[in-house]
Design a protein around this motif. Structure first.
Motif, PDB file in Angstrom:
ATOM      1  N   LYS A 115       0.021  11.413 -10.638  1.00 45.97           N
ATOM      2  CA  LYS A 115      -0.759  12.650 -10.673  1.00 45.97           C
ATOM      3  C   LYS A 115       0.037  13.834 -11.215  1.00 45.97           C
ATOM      4  O   LYS A 115      -0.532  14.864 -11.575  1.00 45.97           O
ATOM      5  CB  LYS A 115      -1.288  12.965  -9.276  1.00 45.97           C
ATOM      6  CG  LYS A 115      -2.362  11.977  -8.820  1.00 45.97           C
ATOM      7  CD  LYS A 115      -2.781  12.231  -7.381  1.00 45.97           C
ATOM      8  CE  LYS A 115      -3.817  11.198  -6.932  1.00 45.97           C
ATOM      9  NZ  LYS A 115      -4.181  11.374  -5.504  1.00 45.97           N
ATOM     10  N   LYS A 116       1.363  13.673 -11.282  1.00 51.40           N
ATOM     11  CA  LYS A 116       2.217  14.760 -11.785  1.00 51.40           C
ATOM     12  C   LYS A 116       2.308  14.785 -13.311  1.00 51.40           C
ATOM     13  O   LYS A 116       2.897  15.701 -13.879  1.00 51.40           O
ATOM     14  CB  LYS A 116       3.621  14.633 -11.188  1.00 51.40           C
ATOM     15  CG  LYS A 116       3.652  14.830  -9.672  1.00 51.40           C
ATOM     16  CD  LYS A 116       5.055  14.634  -9.122  1.00 51.40           C
ATOM     17  CE  LYS A 116       5.062  14.778  -7.603  1.00 51.40           C
ATOM     18  NZ  LYS A 116       6.408  14.538  -7.024  1.00 51.40           N
ATOM     19  N   ILE A 117       1.761  13.756 -13.966  1.00 52.34           N
ATOM     20  CA  ILE A 117       1.747  13.750 -15.438  1.00 52.34           C
ATOM     21  C   ILE A 117       0.644  14.686 -15.919  1.00 52.34           C
ATOM     22  O   ILE A 117      -0.517  14.548 -15.543  1.00 52.34           O
ATOM     23  CB  ILE A 117       1.505  12.331 -15.987  1.00 52.34           C
ATOM     24  CG1 ILE A 117       2.640  11.394 -15.570  1.00 52.34           C
ATOM     25  CG2 ILE A 117       1.380  12.354 -17.508  1.00 52.34           C
ATOM     26  CD1 ILE A 117       2.444   9.972 -15.997  1.00 52.34           C
ATOM     27  N   LYS A 118       1.014  15.624 -16.746  1.00 52.81           N
ATOM     28  CA  LYS A 118       0.049  16.594 -17.245  1.00 52.81           C
ATOM     29  C   LYS A 118      -0.654  16.056 -18.497  1.00 52.81           C
ATOM     30  O   LYS A 118      -0.113  15.259 -19.238  1.00 52.81           O
ATOM     31  CB  LYS A 118       0.754  17.912 -17.577  1.00 52.81           C
ATOM     32  CG  LYS A 118       1.423  18.563 -16.368  1.00 52.81           C
ATOM     33  CD  LYS A 118       2.169  19.821 -16.772  1.00 52.81           C
ATOM     34  CE  LYS A 118       2.878  20.443 -15.572  1.00 52.81           C
ATOM     35  NZ  LYS A 118       3.630  21.664 -15.960  1.00 52.81           N
ATOM     36  N   GLN A 157       0.825  -1.209   0.000  1.00 56.01           N
ATOM     37  CA  GLN A 157       0.000   0.000   0.000  1.00 56.01           C
ATOM     38  C   GLN A 157       0.858   1.258   0.000  1.00 56.01           C
ATOM     39  O   GLN A 157       0.514   2.270  -0.622  1.00 56.01           O
ATOM     40  CB  GLN A 157      -0.932  -0.001   1.229  1.00 56.01           C
ATOM     41  CG  GLN A 157      -2.015  -1.068   1.194  1.00 56.01           C
ATOM     42  CD  GLN A 157      -2.898  -0.960  -0.044  1.00 56.01           C
ATOM     43  OE1 GLN A 157      -3.277   0.137  -0.468  1.00 56.01           O
ATOM     44  NE2 GLN A 157      -3.235  -2.106  -0.635  1.00 56.01           N
ATOM     45  N   ASP A 158       1.984   1.189   0.704  1.00 56.26           N
ATOM     46  CA  ASP A 158       2.915   2.320   0.728  1.00 56.26           C
ATOM     47  C   ASP A 158       3.467   2.591  -0.665  1.00 56.26           C
ATOM     48  O   ASP A 158       3.532   3.743  -1.106  1.00 56.26           O
ATOM     49  CB  ASP A 158       4.050   2.017   1.714  1.00 56.26           C
ATOM     50  CG  ASP A 158       5.075   3.144   1.781  1.00 56.26           C
ATOM     51  OD1 ASP A 158       4.656   4.314   1.917  1.00 56.26           O
ATOM     52  OD2 ASP A 158       6.281   2.846   1.699  1.00 56.26           O
ATOM     53  N   TYR A 159       3.862   1.518  -1.360  1.00 58.30           N
ATOM     54  CA  TYR A 159       4.381   1.665  -2.722  1.00 58.30           C
ATOM     55  C   TYR A 159       3.306   2.210  -3.661  1.00 58.30           C
ATOM     56  O   TYR A 159       3.575   3.061  -4.521  1.00 58.30           O
ATOM     57  CB  TYR A 159       4.894   0.334  -3.250  1.00 58.30           C
ATOM     58  CG  TYR A 159       6.166  -0.157  -2.599  1.00 58.30           C
ATOM     59  CD1 TYR A 159       7.168   0.729  -2.234  1.00 58.30           C
ATOM     60  CD2 TYR A 159       6.373  -1.508  -2.357  1.00 58.30           C
ATOM     61  CE1 TYR A 159       8.344   0.279  -1.642  1.00 58.30           C
ATOM     62  CE2 TYR A 159       7.537  -1.970  -1.765  1.00 58.30           C
ATOM     63  CZ  TYR A 159       8.516  -1.066  -1.404  1.00 58.30           C
ATOM     64  OH  TYR A 159       9.666  -1.513  -0.826  1.00 58.30           O
ATOM     65  N   LEU A 160       2.084   1.703  -3.508  1.00 54.94           N
ATOM     66  CA  LEU A 160       0.986   2.172  -4.348  1.00 54.94           C
ATOM     67  C   LEU A 160       0.762   3.672  -4.166  1.00 54.94           C
ATOM     68  O   LEU A 160       0.552   4.407  -5.133  1.00 54.94           O
ATOM     69  CB  LEU A 160      -0.302   1.411  -4.025  1.00 54.94           C
ATOM     70  CG  LEU A 160      -0.426   0.001  -4.604  1.00 54.94           C
ATOM     71  CD1 LEU A 160      -1.660  -0.696  -4.056  1.00 54.94           C
ATOM     72  CD2 LEU A 160      -0.496   0.044  -6.129  1.00 54.94           C
ATOM     73  N   SER A 161       0.813   4.125  -2.924  1.00 53.72           N
ATOM     74  CA  SER A 161       0.616   5.550  -2.633  1.00 53.72           C
ATOM     75  C   SER A 161       1.696   6.392  -3.304  1.00 53.72           C
ATOM     76  O   SER A 161       1.413   7.459  -3.872  1.00 53.72           O
ATOM     77  CB  SER A 161       0.640   5.798  -1.121  1.00 53.72           C
ATOM     78  OG  SER A 161      -0.423   5.130  -0.490  1.00 53.72           O
ATOM     79  N   LYS A 162       2.934   5.903  -3.276  1.00 49.32           N
ATOM     80  CA  LYS A 162       4.040   6.639  -3.892  1.00 49.32           C
ATOM     81  C   LYS A 162       3.883   6.710  -5.411  1.00 49.32           C
ATOM     82  O   LYS A 162       4.121   7.760  -6.022  1.00 49.32           O
ATOM     83  CB  LYS A 162       5.367   5.977  -3.529  1.00 49.32           C
ATOM     84  CG  LYS A 162       5.762   6.154  -2.066  1.00 49.32           C
ATOM     85  CD  LYS A 162       7.080   5.456  -1.752  1.00 49.32           C
ATOM     86  CE  LYS A 162       7.478   5.672  -0.292  1.00 49.32           C
ATOM     87  NZ  LYS A 162       8.727   4.965   0.059  1.00 49.32           N
ATOM     88  N   LEU A 163       3.478   5.587  -6.015  1.00 45.62           N
ATOM     89  CA  LEU A 163       3.299   5.578  -7.463  1.00 45.62           C
ATOM     90  C   LEU A 163       2.139   6.471  -7.889  1.00 45.62           C
ATOM     91  O   LEU A 163       2.225   7.192  -8.889  1.00 45.62           O
ATOM     92  CB  LEU A 163       3.068   4.148  -7.958  1.00 45.62           C
ATOM     93  CG  LEU A 163       4.245   3.174  -7.845  1.00 45.62           C
ATOM     94  CD1 LEU A 163       3.841   1.800  -8.366  1.00 45.62           C
ATOM     95  CD2 LEU A 163       5.462   3.675  -8.613  1.00 45.62           C
TER      96      LEU A 163
END
Length: 623
Positions: free
Chosen positions: A354-357, A343-349
């Motif tokens: 979300k930073k992809i425009k 879940q931690d890895y999923l949150s980071k990914l």
């Protein structure tokens, strides 16, 4: 000694090693062979001996290439081609002999396709070292291998050294340029002359390489050969392309002795750092001059000089770095991954995603590289987070690498099958379906979903009937139909298609369907297949006939291979062998097959595979 390398070229042990390298290299081909070259492997010793004999007698002749235009995210295409497995073996054997001598000529600042120390059967070059994880079992490697980018070995080192030159050594200017249509414009005569310069006593092996490449050049509109361009998409071509730019490397090594510059290269991606703007401008002229002599051109619109923060923006992508850290950590932990850590890895990914425009438009450039790495991360975590966005992106973005990763990712989520199928078919049936490569890969994906609907099978049937359809689209359509349980009427139609088809690759794919023929018809078909004039068909026929008759215990070995490690995709791709061996007269074969099928029946999720298994079990259970 004159031509000492050529005398080693036809050694069987060398060719066997070259076979392993060649087969490993095919995993990232634009076009996947319908039988994964298992028919060639079946007669491996005999096939390698035939290559050896032809090389020794200096009568080896290459096969024709398979062609398909490979689309980019810009909606343009590049010429994609696939060499035959025999030719690739010869190419790898040549490369194994000449690479150690040529690699030493390259400066340390060239990072692409550098020879590994003690190279093995997996790869020759450091670029592919990421494919070998010492902490993973071989079966785990082969499950994960396809989702990893083969180039992602030396590239980070290339960027790391460039960043170090900028941040630590005080180089304020970065000169960038791009070579127009690099692989397509490699001049074969210049290539041969360059190779002879470095290997003057090895004319015979270099001339063979030249003759192979010359045979594959694209003819002009009038049918003339222009001796320019090499096949793209394989390790050997990448190595040859790397060596072709050696004169450029040498020129900048000389230049660096007079002027303070730092020169780095990965294939045709050249980065030159300097401390003065006038030198940054001068290197453009130096580069242009040497490339002209190599019959290459730089793209003026992509030739720029960067300074300060512009360099940082070009070299550093913190988003990509974060994703790479997560991927590396996931690979190390593998099966030890706890749910909390997952879940931690999923949150980071998700944070980086979300930073992809402009995610709902065609993703290109750095964003596309990040997007593809995110697919890798979510794939490793078995997360369907990107499914919805990918289904919006794929119809707009035909990029070949994105397509490949998307197919591998989307087929992992059977719960989303209906949504995926509807989205793909909506695109395939529309007027914006323009690229055969994109169409073929989407049909391939339909085959691996939880179920193949009548709408999907109808589309595949339509593609097979249309003469204007590209041969690779027809191949994938035939393979999709082969995944269904076919009745007598469609089999009769497919057999007629096989008899009227001229393209060998389409005929081979149709063989997969025709393995479902009833026993008497199958018996007649296999005997005919063995004596086909085309070698690829007759070789396939021989393999299937040996399975059918259990000659040399072939069927028993195949059962062991198919069920060694449970994988629905692996079983589905090789079910044509099961369709053949179920008719084997050997009771032991039938007994073993029945036992294995019953063992996997309960854990199979794909409905079309489950129907096949149930039908075969019912047949084998009958007295």
């Amino acid at each position: 000694m004159i031509d000492s390398l050529y005398k080693k070229l036809y050694d069987i042990n060398l060719l066997k090693r070259a076979w392993h390298l060649a087969r490993s290299d095919t995993r990232t081909d634009f076009i996947q062979d319908s039988f994964r070259y298992e028919d060639f492997a079946f007669n491996l010793d005999k096939n390698l001996q035939a290559i050896s004999t032809a090389l020794k007698a200096e009568r080896y002749h290459p096969n024709s290439l398979l062609y398909i235009d490979v689309p980019k995210s810009t909606l343009s295409v590049r010429p994609g081609s696939i060499t035959s497995i025999e030719d690739r073996i010869v190419l790898f054997a040549i490369t194994m002999l000449i690479a150690p001598k040529l690699d030493r000529k390259l400066p340390e600042t060239v990072y692409s396709y550098r020879l590994k120390e003690g190279f093995d059967n997996e790869s020759l070059f450091k670029d592919l070292e990421i494919l070998k994880f010492p902490f993973l079992k071989r079966t785990t490697i082969h499950r994960q291998i396809d989702i990893l980018e083969p180039w992602y070995g030396q590239w980070p080192k290339f960027i790391e050294k460039a960043v170090y030159a900028f941040e630590r050594k005080g180089y304020k200017f970065l000169t960038l340029s791009d070579i127009s249509a690099y692989f397509e414009n490699i001049n074969l005569r210049i290539l041969r002359d360059n190779l002879l310069k470095y290997l003057p006593k090895e004319q015979k092996i270099i001339n063979l390489l030249y003759l192979l490449l010359e045979y594959w050049t694209w003819p002009t509109i009038h049918g003339l050969s222009i001796e320019r361009g090499i096949p793209q998409g394989n390790d050997v071509s990448s190595f040859i392309g790397n060596i072709y730019l050696l004169p450029l490397d040498e020129e900048f090594i000389k230049f660096s002795r007079k002027k303070d510059i730092q020169y780095f290269r990965y294939m045709d991606d050249v980065k030159i750092f300097s401390k003065e703007e006038n030198i940054a401008r001068e290197v453009i002229f130096v580069m242009n001059n040497i490339l002209r002599r190599l019959h290459l051109n730089i793209q003026g619109t992509k030739t720029i000089i960067l300074e300060g923060d512009e360099i940082r923006d070009e070299l550093i992508d913190n988003r990509l770095d974060e994703v790479n850290k997560v991927i590396k950590d996931i690979q190390k932990k593998s099966k030890l991954l706890t749910n909390n850590k997952r879940q931690d890895y999923l949150s980071k990914l998700k944070k980086e995603y979300k930073k992809i425009k402009k995610k709902n438009k065609i993703i290109q450039g750095k964003d596309l590289r990040l997007y593809q790495r995110l697919i890798t991360g979510f794939t490793l975590l078995d997360s369907s987070y990107m499914v919805n966005n990918l289904l919006k992106q794929l119809p707009k973005n035909p990029d070949a690498r994105l397509l490949r990763k998307s197919v591998l990712y989307l087929k992992k989520f059977p719960r989303s099958s209906e949504k995926i199928e509807n989205s793909l078919l909506q695109f395939l049936e529309s007027s914006v379906n323009l690229f055969p490569y994109q169409e073929a890969r989407m049909i391939e994906l339909l085959r691996y979903l939880k179920n193949i609907s009548p709408r999907s099978s109808s589309y595949a049937n339509k593609c097979l009937r249309l003469k204007k359809k590209h041969w690779y689209v027809k191949v994938q359509s035939a393979l999709l139909l082969s995944s269904l349980t076919l009745s007598k009427k469609p089999l009769k139609t497919l057999k007629r298609m096989y008899e009227n088809e001229n393209n060998i690759e389409v005929k081979r794919a149709l063989v997969v369907c025709l393995c479902q023929l009833q026993k008497d018809e199958l018996d007649e078909f296999l005997k005919t297949l063995v004596f086909e004039n085309d070698k690829k068909l007759s070789s396939l026929g021989k393999m299937l006939f040996y399975i059918y008759t259990n000659r040399n215990n072939t069927a028993v070995k195949e059962i062991s291979n198919i069920f060694r490690h449970f994988s629905e995709e692996f079983i589905l791709d090789r079910y044509y062998k099961i369709e053949v061996m179920k008719y084997c007269n050997n009771g032991e074969v039938r007994k073993k097959l029945l036992k294995r099928l019953k063992a996997v029946r309960k854990i199979i999720k794909r409905e079309h595979l489950k129907r096949k298994v149930n039908k075969t079990i019912k047949f084998l259970d009958e007295p």
